[in-house]
Design a protein around this motif. Structure first.
Motif, PDB file in Angstrom:
ATOM      1  N   LEU A   9     -23.379 -23.807 -28.294  1.00  0.00           N
ATOM      2  CA  LEU A   9     -25.110 -24.794 -29.592  1.00  0.00           C
ATOM      3  C   LEU A   9     -23.838 -24.766 -30.995  1.00  0.00           C
ATOM      4  O   LEU A   9     -24.349 -25.332 -31.664  1.00  0.00           O
ATOM      5  N   ALA A  10     -23.092 -23.573 -30.966  1.00  0.00           N
ATOM      6  CA  ALA A  10     -21.925 -23.312 -32.172  1.00  0.00           C
ATOM      7  C   ALA A  10     -21.615 -24.809 -31.919  1.00  0.00           C
ATOM      8  O   ALA A  10     -21.462 -25.478 -32.983  1.00  0.00           O
ATOM      9  N   GLU A  11     -20.841 -24.798 -31.053  1.00  0.00           N
ATOM     10  CA  GLU A  11     -20.056 -26.379 -31.039  1.00  0.00           C
ATOM     11  C   GLU A  11     -20.494 -27.620 -30.791  1.00  0.00           C
ATOM     12  O   GLU A  11     -20.119 -28.452 -31.635  1.00  0.00           O
ATOM     13  N   LEU A  12     -21.805 -27.948 -30.579  1.00  0.00           N
ATOM     14  CA  LEU A  12     -22.330 -28.564 -30.618  1.00  0.00           C
ATOM     15  C   LEU A  12     -23.271 -29.254 -32.441  1.00  0.00           C
ATOM     16  O   LEU A  12     -22.751 -29.995 -33.182  1.00  0.00           O
ATOM     17  N   ILE A  13     -23.489 -28.129 -32.808  1.00  0.00           N
ATOM     18  CA  ILE A  13     -23.948 -27.766 -34.524  1.00  0.00           C
ATOM     19  C   ILE A  13     -22.881 -28.300 -35.585  1.00  0.00           C
ATOM     20  O   ILE A  13     -22.721 -29.436 -36.266  1.00  0.00           O
ATOM     21  N   GLY A  14     -21.730 -27.632 -34.483  1.00  0.00           N
ATOM     22  CA  GLY A  14     -20.354 -27.791 -35.630  1.00  0.00           C
ATOM     23  C   GLY A  14     -19.917 -28.454 -36.091  1.00  0.00           C
ATOM     24  O   GLY A  14     -19.818 -29.333 -36.998  1.00  0.00           O
ATOM     25  N   SER A  15     -20.078 -29.592 -34.585  1.00  0.00           N
ATOM     26  CA  SER A  15     -19.805 -31.282 -34.820  1.00  0.00           C
ATOM     27  C   SER A  15     -20.484 -32.022 -35.263  1.00  0.00           C
ATOM     28  O   SER A  15     -19.602 -32.989 -36.008  1.00  0.00           O
ATOM     29  N   LEU A  16     -21.381 -31.682 -35.557  1.00  0.00           N
ATOM     30  CA  LEU A  16     -23.135 -32.614 -35.646  1.00  0.00           C
ATOM     31  C   LEU A  16     -22.124 -32.194 -37.287  1.00  0.00           C
ATOM     32  O   LEU A  16     -22.799 -33.563 -37.981  1.00  0.00           O
TER      33      LEU A  16
END
Length: 283
Positions: free
Chosen positions: A142-149
């Motif tokens: 989730l952290a990677e996902l939100i970071g990329s968004l």
């Protein structure tokens, strides 16, 4: 039989295999011809084995490339999962998920449980099964996902990033609740969930109950909106077992120490108290 083994014909076959880019078939050709010459296999069997070897090589390469694109670098399998250590899990239910019907129906699988109970292992294993079956998969925390968004939003490419994350037939989002979500992150995640809703399957892992998602995302309204979509077509798997990684050190966990502190009487220092007389009030 001798016509099959004529040098000129064999050379042409080799040239054809090179031209068709069939390296595995070229590698096993001589071995199969020797078996054919000895009468161990027939002509059709030899052709079947030759093509089968090449197909196996190409399928292995396809799966390897697809796993890399899916970001499933650490490969886990269902055969490698210790179901005996987690008796709360219904093995048949997990194997049914591996048939990937939930992917076809664009459903969401929630794997819930404390850290170390096997959520990520199962999520990756199901992702691997999807890749092997020819489905497109993307794995991230989730952290990677939100970071990329968030990065895409700053750069003005959020729409393109959301479109990219909606392409995979299966999106696996790991570690919901492990790290605090940055301000605005819940809204970004909601946009993705909203676009994938009823269009693409997901697997989510979390160590937090759904009632705690308001705290996880820092916004009760966003959490409610997320759960409204993520639980509509959902399969919830609750894992009640302990951490597999810490199975050899269970006595060192804070919960074990707290339990020991409650059950173990505390020894008083100093002189023992004087015995009370039978008619002394106890208070």
């Amino acid at each position: 039989m001798s016509a099959v083994l004529q040098p000129g014909g064999i050379d042409r076959i080799r040239q054809h295999l090179v031209g068709l880019r069939m390296p595995r078939a070229l590698e096993v050709l001589d071995h199969l011809l020797r078996r054919l010459e000895r009468g161990e296999i027939g002509t059709l069997d030899a052709m079947d084995m030759l093509l089968g070897e090449e197909l196996t090589l190409r399928e292995t390469r396809r799966v390897k490339a697809a796993l890399k694109m899916s970001r499933l670098v650490s490969i886990k399998t269902l055969s490698g999962f210790d179901f005996a250590f987690q008796p709360s899990l219904d093995r048949e239910r997990i194997l049914a998920l591996a048939e990937l019907g939930f992917v076809e129906r664009s459903e969401v699988v929630h794997l819930l449980g404390q850290p170390g109970c096997g959520k990520t292992h199962l999520a990756i294993a199901l992702g691997v099964e999807a890749v092997r079956a020819g489905r497109s998969v993307y794995f991230c925390t989730l952290a990677e996902l939100i970071g990329s968004l968030a990065k895409a939003e700053r750069e003005g490419t959020l729409r393109e990033r959301l479109r990219f994350l909606c392409r995979p037939q299966l999106l696996v989002v790991d570690e919901i609740g492990y790290l605090p979500v940055t301000p605005g992150g819940g809204n970004l995640f909601f946009q993705l969930v909203n676009q994938r809703y009823e269009r693409g399957a997901m697997i989510l892992t979390s160590n937090r109950s759904f009632a705690e998602w308001g705290e996880v995302f820092g916004d009760t309204v966003v959490a409610t909106a997320l759960l409204d979509r993520l639980l509509h077509h959902a399969i919830v798997v609750q894992i009640e077992g302990a951490s597999y990684r810490l199975r050899s050190h269970a006595d060192l966990l804070p919960t074990a120490r707290a339990s020991a502190a409650v059950t173990t009487p505390v020894k008083r220092r100093g002189r023992p108290p004087k015995p009370r007389s039978p008619d002394h009030p106890t208070g």
